[in-house]
Design a protein around this motif. Structure first.
Motif, PDB file in Angstrom:
ATOM      1  N   VAL B 156       0.846  -1.181   0.000  1.00  0.00           N
ATOM      2  CA  VAL B 156       0.000   0.000   0.000  1.00  0.00           C
ATOM      3  C   VAL B 156       0.886   1.237   0.000  1.00  0.00           C
ATOM      4  N   TYR B 157       0.462   2.250  -0.732  1.00  0.00           N
ATOM      5  CA  TYR B 157       1.248   3.482  -0.806  1.00  0.00           C
ATOM      6  C   TYR B 157       0.939   4.389   0.387  1.00  0.00           C
ATOM      7  N   THR B 158       1.824   5.343   0.595  1.00  0.00           N
ATOM      8  CA  THR B 158       1.615   6.295   1.676  1.00  0.00           C
ATOM      9  C   THR B 158       2.121   7.658   1.213  1.00  0.00           C
ATOM     10  N   ILE B 159       1.603   8.717   1.833  1.00  0.00           N
ATOM     11  CA  ILE B 159       2.027  10.065   1.415  1.00  0.00           C
ATOM     12  C   ILE B 159       2.982  10.647   2.450  1.00  0.00           C
ATOM     13  N   ASP B 160       4.052  11.207   1.953  1.00  0.00           N
ATOM     14  CA  ASP B 160       4.987  11.911   2.816  1.00  0.00           C
ATOM     15  C   ASP B 160       4.565  13.386   2.805  1.00  0.00           C
ATOM     16  N   TRP B 161       3.887  13.788   3.865  1.00  0.00           N
ATOM     17  CA  TRP B 161       3.282  15.130   3.886  1.00  0.00           C
ATOM     18  C   TRP B 161       4.329  16.230   3.838  1.00  0.00           C
ATOM     19  N   ASP B 162       5.520  15.943   4.314  1.00  0.00           N
ATOM     20  CA  ASP B 162       6.544  16.991   4.346  1.00  0.00           C
ATOM     21  C   ASP B 162       6.945  17.427   2.945  1.00  0.00           C
ATOM     22  N   SER B 163       6.897  16.511   1.989  1.00  0.00           N
ATOM     23  CA  SER B 163       7.304  16.921   0.652  1.00  0.00           C
ATOM     24  C   SER B 163       6.121  17.054  -0.308  1.00  0.00           C
ATOM     25  N   CYS B 164       4.953  16.589   0.090  1.00  0.00           N
ATOM     26  CA  CYS B 164       3.783  16.639  -0.799  1.00  0.00           C
ATOM     27  C   CYS B 164       3.347  18.084  -1.035  1.00  0.00           C
ATOM     28  N   THR B 165       3.096  18.423  -2.294  1.00  0.00           N
ATOM     29  CA  THR B 165       2.667  19.797  -2.613  1.00  0.00           C
ATOM     30  C   THR B 165       1.150  19.883  -2.743  1.00  0.00           C
ATOM     31  N   LYS B 166       0.501  18.769  -2.557  1.00  0.00           N
ATOM     32  CA  LYS B 166      -0.965  18.687  -2.661  1.00  0.00           C
ATOM     33  C   LYS B 166      -1.473  19.181  -4.016  1.00  0.00           C
ATOM     34  N   CYS B 167      -0.737  18.856  -5.069  1.00  0.00           N
ATOM     35  CA  CYS B 167      -1.136  19.309  -6.402  1.00  0.00           C
ATOM     36  C   CYS B 167      -2.361  18.558  -6.892  1.00  0.00           C
ATOM     37  N   GLY B 168      -2.598  17.364  -6.356  1.00  0.00           N
ATOM     38  CA  GLY B 168      -3.816  16.653  -6.708  1.00  0.00           C
ATOM     39  C   GLY B 168      -3.697  15.751  -7.921  1.00  0.00           C
ATOM     40  N   ALA B 169      -2.529  15.694  -8.537  1.00  0.00           N
ATOM     41  CA  ALA B 169      -2.371  14.859  -9.731  1.00  0.00           C
ATOM     42  C   ALA B 169      -2.685  13.400  -9.424  1.00  0.00           C
ATOM     43  N   CYS B 170      -2.218  12.933  -8.258  1.00  0.00           N
ATOM     44  CA  CYS B 170      -2.421  11.526  -7.898  1.00  0.00           C
ATOM     45  C   CYS B 170      -3.895  11.223  -7.650  1.00  0.00           C
ATOM     46  N   VAL B 171      -4.589  12.194  -7.048  1.00  0.00           N
ATOM     47  CA  VAL B 171      -6.005  11.981  -6.744  1.00  0.00           C
ATOM     48  C   VAL B 171      -6.774  11.718  -8.031  1.00  0.00           C
ATOM     49  N   ALA B 178      -8.573   6.062  -3.775  1.00  0.00           N
ATOM     50  CA  ALA B 178      -8.036   5.708  -2.461  1.00  0.00           C
ATOM     51  C   ALA B 178      -7.345   6.898  -1.791  1.00  0.00           C
ATOM     52  N   ILE B 179      -7.070   7.961  -2.560  1.00  0.00           N
ATOM     53  CA  ILE B 179      -6.231   9.040  -2.029  1.00  0.00           C
ATOM     54  C   ILE B 179      -7.074  10.211  -1.533  1.00  0.00           C
ATOM     55  N   ARG B 180      -6.779  10.659  -0.334  1.00  0.00           N
ATOM     56  CA  ARG B 180      -7.408  11.853   0.228  1.00  0.00           C
ATOM     57  C   ARG B 180      -6.298  12.791   0.640  1.00  0.00           C
ATOM     58  N   LEU B 181      -6.188  13.898  -0.052  1.00  0.00           N
ATOM     59  CA  LEU B 181      -5.095  14.822   0.260  1.00  0.00           C
ATOM     60  C   LEU B 181      -5.437  15.673   1.468  1.00  0.00           C
ATOM     61  N   LYS B 182      -5.726  15.011   2.551  1.00  0.00           N
ATOM     62  CA  LYS B 182      -6.093  15.766   3.744  1.00  0.00           C
ATOM     63  C   LYS B 182      -5.268  15.248   4.894  1.00  0.00           C
ATOM     64  N   GLU B 183      -4.441  16.130   5.389  1.00  0.00           N
ATOM     65  CA  GLU B 183      -3.660  15.739   6.554  1.00  0.00           C
ATOM     66  C   GLU B 183      -4.570  15.713   7.758  1.00  0.00           C
ATOM     67  N   GLY B 184      -4.264  14.884   8.654  1.00  0.00           N
ATOM     68  CA  GLY B 184      -5.090  14.870   9.848  1.00  0.00           C
ATOM     69  C   GLY B 184      -4.568  13.853  10.820  1.00  0.00           C
ATOM     70  N   GLU B 185      -5.105  13.886  11.991  1.00  0.00           N
ATOM     71  CA  GLU B 185      -4.661  12.966  13.021  1.00  0.00           C
ATOM     72  C   GLU B 185      -5.868  12.297  13.640  1.00  0.00           C
ATOM     73  N   VAL B 186      -5.681  11.067  13.972  1.00  0.00           N
ATOM     74  CA  VAL B 186      -6.713  10.365  14.716  1.00  0.00           C
ATOM     75  C   VAL B 186      -6.191  10.183  16.131  1.00  0.00           C
ATOM     76  N   ILE B 187      -6.969  10.608  17.093  1.00  0.00           N
ATOM     77  CA  ILE B 187      -6.546  10.450  18.489  1.00  0.00           C
ATOM     78  C   ILE B 187      -7.261   9.230  19.055  1.00  0.00           C
TER      79      ILE B 187
END
Lengths: 143, 1000
Positions: B156-171, B178-187
């Protein structure tokens, strides 16, 4: 040459679960290309490959057989790969009596991390078997 | 108080994985979190390990697990029903206390829904961002969306948020949304009974050592970077090439102690000597012509088998060793070669040129480790590692929180894994232990195995991943023609959550009782319940990784191959399902051999988990070597420990001690041993136990060299220690002593390092200096092996004015009496002359040797190594186990080690035994071997080839029988049997033949 290209050998591969079968998966996820001539059979250990299985494949018309196991010293079951090596060495000595070239049977050690070695070996094997030509047993039976 | 059944393991590297597996196998629920996106830590970036140059990772997998998830190499992922992996997760708060912690963790979103991602990689193809790839140490680029590791399951792929520009090409490109360009945290709040800290280390950043030009000079690299260059899954596909010009280097220099053993990092990283030796060995084996130099201060090869490995590299492979620190490296710009200025041992400066330089960087605490320790409420030591005490090496300063591996001190994999076992043992003391019920038999179909096979074939399109190469319609049509096939269907994505609903209905409608799945390498077995089939009724063909992804250029032959593979799988599926073998009972009782520190510790650990223990000791008293240890380098009190531990053993109602008693005979097998014991005065009596722990100890070598025994002023370290402690010797009456190291160790007849003598010498030397600062102490040594934090005491000793003089084994010091005085003469390597000393006392540091272990090893049916110590199953990954299940080893019986290390190992051995003994029954796997009695000629060849003692001759019936629970299903006996009587269930010859015949 043209004929050689036409010939698509069928090769039976006995790959041990722990190393070579895992290497095949790694080659897959890394999309390393190799010829589709090898039919993999996953076995728990290369030491569980009875020489009779190899003969069965060759007598049935397989153009080549490869046994893939863990590198020396690395057998999951301690020493199965050494036994495989010894058995295949003996088997090779009797292939000539059947009119078969011993180069049709390969034994290779490919570890779980060696996806590239797996695809390279499949390439080399297929080329080598293509060069040897079809299994003479197959030709004789068909007469 | 309600005890919980779950535990949190922080860090999914070597230690974390081992601790998790140990705990899960013992029946606990494990949360295994890591802040990185994948498991494996430093472990997974290496292919082979010292001292045997093997992988061996699969040896860590559980021995008794019958689930076929345990049949996956750990490089491919960790699949265990009781381990919940939590990637990208950090611990934020800890409340509660031991036995009942409430832990707040936050998990970062990976950006890719794992249930939807099919691993096709189209996203990475369009991703415009390129960044350095961690897996290959940043040497090769990767995209901002990437698979963390090439082999891992599920892919399974994963996104490295530090380098991702959120250009949306992958989406836009993703075929499965499968891709959601939304950073977030689950507590999340976890409730666990205990915590294990296994966060490992960070490599020292060599940029800080500016004199070496790391990152300025492309041909200065680190050891782990070299590892990635040499790895077949690495940068150059395993070929040794320089990064500056892609040329094979002809000469390589290794620089040791980069970021260790200096004024800023006054500790030894313990592993870098061996790591460099391994790299050098592998390099030399593959490229014998390469010139390899290792520049070092001391070679610290102190683990089991390590010194032999060093000798082999030096003497057989021709690796050159130069004892020198390298103050500076300069690059020769036209060639990009490197010029090393070295300070040779005689003080002279020399310049040498190399084509590649490898920095052996040390271990430092992981970044953010201090903060994590603060959150956990555990103390760190002055070096920033987790604080632990010598006599409780895996305990932290907070009850219920344990530590293992490099989180508490720099360590190699072997020591880390032993500690992981010990941490699992200690942690499980806080958990609610229940007897582990045998794995419930899978929900079988209503039909029994005798019913005629009706096959279903389920083919996955994987979007276009499979169909773009293979003609699935043709393959489906082909499958329909095969015998017993009742139903064939295609699904777009078999891995989807709802993908199995429709097939499940169809399967029932067509009364399908066997299934062949043609899909990918994903592990589907957890979902078989949805269709009401058990795993032995299902065969899988990997159409994607074995065909579509690797034969893209030859679709026609690839389709033929797919047909063959399906025909083969169908042949396997048609075979009758084997009946499971009957389980065996377990005697919840253990035998511990040896009443020294290791044996006593193991007995207490076992008793703490409610296991009845029988401890036998050959001598008349408990305590073993511990009796003679009076103080430690670190300032602990071994005698208080001894009294405490013996008192606890004697008062524990679960522990029975038998002194002057020996083991005479052992029969049976794991869970069911029958042992015969013989006391001095008593008759032979037998006992049924489930497990045996060997803690029979070691002893001090009695020197025959240096006139020992002929002069009262020549004594051993142990004798000195006793005299100092009992005040029989007053340091104020002595003006000078000479200590001689490696007496009997690292010699031809004993080529191993005894590990503890250097620290013993430092301990006694410092004690002498304490009593009389004017004593002249001269230590004659070969390599000071003050590894880990012991380095501090080596530094302190030099600060206090002790003299350390190195000698070569070829020119050993000479000790002779001259009248009343003793004279020691030795070649002095720095000034080149001969040093003549006239000490009051000569102190010898003798080797640790094994007692005569052969009879015990013979009785137990286990092996010894070349040096006479007990031989474990695998040096790194099964360090306390024997190949024979149910027997474990710890303490000096295994190899020379310190007190803390013996305690750890004893706890690790106890953990293994407890994990076995708390099982209600041992259940064998499906694929175990059996004997067809009427075909058996009782030649017993099968017994000889079995590595696991699973085959034996039954004395009463005379038949060769299989102990199913011990059989690992390797099939060695099947091939060995000349009369076809040995069979593997589910793999009869006829089946294999029809399988082979189906291949073409």
């Amino acid at each position: 040459m043209a004929e050689e290209d036409q010939f698509e050998p069928v090769i039976v591969g006995f790959f041990c679960n722990w190393c070579t079968a895992a290497a095949a998966d790694l080659a897959g996820t890394s999309r390393m290309q190799y010829p589709p001539n090898v039919r993999p059979i996953r076995v728990m250990c290369s030491g569980s490959v009875d020489p009779v299985y190899v003969l069965r494949a060759l007598l049935g018309g397989a153009d080549g057989v490869i046994i893939g196991g863990c590198p020396p010293g690395d057998c999951h079951y301690v020493s199965g790969n050494y036994r495989a090596r010894r058995r295949m060495a003996i088997l090779k000595t009797i292939l000539a009596t059947l009119g078969l070239e011993e180069e049709r049977v390969w034994v290779r050690w490919i570890s779980a991390a060696e996806g590239a070695k797996f695809s390279r070996t499949m390439n080399e094997l297929t080329q080598a078997i293509k060069k040897l030509g079809p299994n003479p047993m197959k030709r004789d039976w068909s007469i | 108080m309600v005890k919980l059944n779950s535990v949190l393991v922080i860090g999914a590297g070597a230690g974390g994985i081992k601790a998790s597996l140990d705990l899960a196998e013992a029946g606990f629920k494990v949360y295994l979190c890591d802040r990185s996106p994948a498991i494996g830590g430093a472990l997974i970036r290496m292919d082979r390990w010292f001292p045997d140059n093997h992988c061996g990772l699969c040896q860590m997998l559980p021995a008794f697990s019958t689930d076929d998830s345990s049949r996956f190499c750990l490089r491919r992922g960790l699949i265990h029903p009781d381990i919940e992996l939590m990637p990208l997760t950090e611990v934020k708060e800890v409340a509660g206390q031991a036995g009942d912690f409430r832990i707040g963790v936050t998990s970062r979103a990976t950006g890719v829904t794992p249930e939807l991602c099919i691993g096709c990689g189209l996203c990475a193809g369009v991703c415009p961002v390129e960044t350095a790839r961690e897996f290959n140490e940043g040497l090769a680029p990767r995209k901002a969306i990437y698979p963390p590791h090439p082999g891992v399951l599920p892919y399974v792929y994963t996104i490295d948020w530090d380098s991702c520009t959120k250009c949306g090409a992958c989406v836009a490109k993703c075929p499965t949304q499968a891709i959601r360009l939304k950073e977030g945290e689950v507590i999340r709040q976890l409730r666990v009974g205990a915590v294990i800290l296994a966060t490992g280390f960070e490599e020292f950043d060599p940029v800080l050592a500016t004199q070496y030009g790391y990152q300025r000079y492309p041909n200065v690299i680190t050891g782990i970077e070299l590892e990635r260059i040499l790895s077949p899954s690495g940068l150059t596909g395993g070929e040794l090439l320089r990064l500056s010009d892609n040329r094979a280097p002809g000469s390589i220099a290794f620089l040791q102690c980069v970021g260790s053993r200096d004024s800023r990092k006054d500790y030894c990283s313990s592993t870098c000597c061996m790591f460099a030796l391994k790299e050098a060995t592998l390099l030399k084996q593959a490229n014998p012509q390469v010139d390899i130099h290792i520049f070092f201060m001391d070679i610290r090869a102190f683990g089991k088998g390590y010194y032999r490995y060093y000798e082999q590299a030096r003497d057989e492979l021709g690796v050159k060793f130069t004892r020198s620190r390298v103050p500076v490296i300069r690059e020769d710009p036209p060639t990009r070669n490197l010029v090393l200025t070295t300070i040779e041992e005689n003080g002279a400066l020399a310049k040498r040129q190399f084509e590649l330089v490898v920095l052996s960087v040390g271990q430092t605490p992981a970044p953010g480790f201090q903060e994590l320790c603060q959150v956990l409420g555990v103390e760190v030591n002055k070096w920033g590692f987790c604080r632990s005490e010598l006599f409780s090496p895996v305990a932290t300063t907070r009850e219920g929180i344990y530590v293992c591996g490099s989180a508490s001190a720099p360590k190699d994999i072997a020591d880390t894994l032993v500690e992981a076992g010990a941490a699992a043992d200690q942690a499980s003391g806080w958990l609610a232990r229940r007897r582990v019920p045998p794995t419930p038999p899978e929900e079988a179909m209503e039909s029994d195995a005798e019913e005629a096979p009706r096959l279903g074939v389920l083919l996955c399109d994987c979007g276009q991943e499979i169909t773009s190469v293979l003609d699935l319609e043709e393959i489906a049509e082909f499958s329909r023609q095969l015998p017993d096939v009742a139903w064939v269907a295609r699904v777009p994505y078999l891995c989807y959550t709802d993908a199995w609903q429709r097939p499940a209905k169809e399967l029932r409608k067509h009364k399908v009782n066997r299934l062949v799945i043609g899909a990918c390498s994903r592990y589907f077995n957890t979902r078989l319940g949805e269709i009401g089939l058990n795993s032995s009724a299902v065969q899988k063909v990997n159409l994607r990784e074995h065909i579509a992804w690797v034969h893209g250029d030859n679709p026609k032959v690839a389709t033929e191959k797919a047909k063959s593979l399906l025909a083969m799988a169908i042949e396997l599926a048609r075979a009758p399902e084997p009946e499971p073998a009957s389980p065996v009972n377990v005697h919840p009782r253990a035998l511990v051999i040896g009443g020294g520190l290791a044996g006593l510790t193991a007995a207490l650990s076992l008793a703490r988990h409610g296991i009845e223990v029988h401890l036998v000791e050959k001598s008349a008293g408990l305590g073993g070597n511990l009796k003679q240890i009076c103080y430690t380098l670190e300032g602990d009190d071994p005698q208080a420990l001894r009294e405490n531990i013996i008192a606890r053993v004697k008062t524990d109602r679960l522990i029975q001690v038998a002194l002057e008693t020996e083991l005479m005979e052992v029969g049976g097998y794991a869970g069911n041993f029958e042992v015969s014991l013989k006391g001095k005065e008593s008759l032979l009596h037998s006992l049924e136990v489930g497990a045996i722990i060997v803690a029979s100890g070691g002893e001090e070598y009695r020197p025959t060299e240096y006139l020992y025994g002929q002069n009262k002023n020549i004594i051993t370290q142990k004798e000195l220690e006793g005299k100092l402690f009992s005040a029989k010797l007053d340091p104020r009456n002595i003006s000078s002593v000479v200590m001689i190291q490696c007496v009997g160790s690292r010699e031809k007849e004993r080529p191993y390092c005894s590990r503890i003598c250097c620290s013993q010498a430092l301990k006694n030397a410092l004690r002498l200096k304490e009593g009389n600062p004017d004593i002249e102490v001269t230590v004659l040594y070969r390599d000071m092996t003050s590894y880990g934090f012991q380095e501090e005491y080596y530094t302190r000793a030099r600060e206090k004015g002790m003299t350390f003089v190195r000698y070569e084994p070829e020119s050993k010091p000479e000790v002779r009496p001259e009248g009343e005085r003793l004279v020691v003469e030795v070649a002095e390597p720095v000034l080149g002359g001969r040093l003549i000393l006239e000490p009051d006392l000569v102190i010898l540091s003798p080797a640790i040797i094994p007692p005569e272990n052969t009879p015990l090893a013979w009785t137990l049916g286990v092996g010894l190594n070349e040096d006479g110590f007990f031989q474990e199953a695998e040096v790194k990954f099964r360090p306390v186990d024997f190949l024979t299940e149910g027997i474990y080893v710890c303490g000096l019986a295994h190899s020379p080690r310190g007190m803390g290390e013996s305690i750890t190992q004893a706890q690790a051995a106890a953990q293994k035994a407890v994990s076995l003994l708390t099982r209600e029954q041992l259940v064998s796997g499906i694929a175990v071997s059996e004997t067809i009695q009427r075909q058996c000629s009782q030649c017993e060849l099968c017994i000889t080839v079995c590595s696991y003692t699973a085959r034996m001759k039954d004395v009463e019936s005379g038949e060769v029988v299989v102990r199913g629970a011990l059989c690992r299903g390797c099939g060695a006996c099947v091939v060995a049997c000349p009369s076809g009587a040995a069979k593997l269930r589910g793999f009869k010859d006829r089946q294999v033949f029809s399988l082979i015949d189906a291949a073409f």
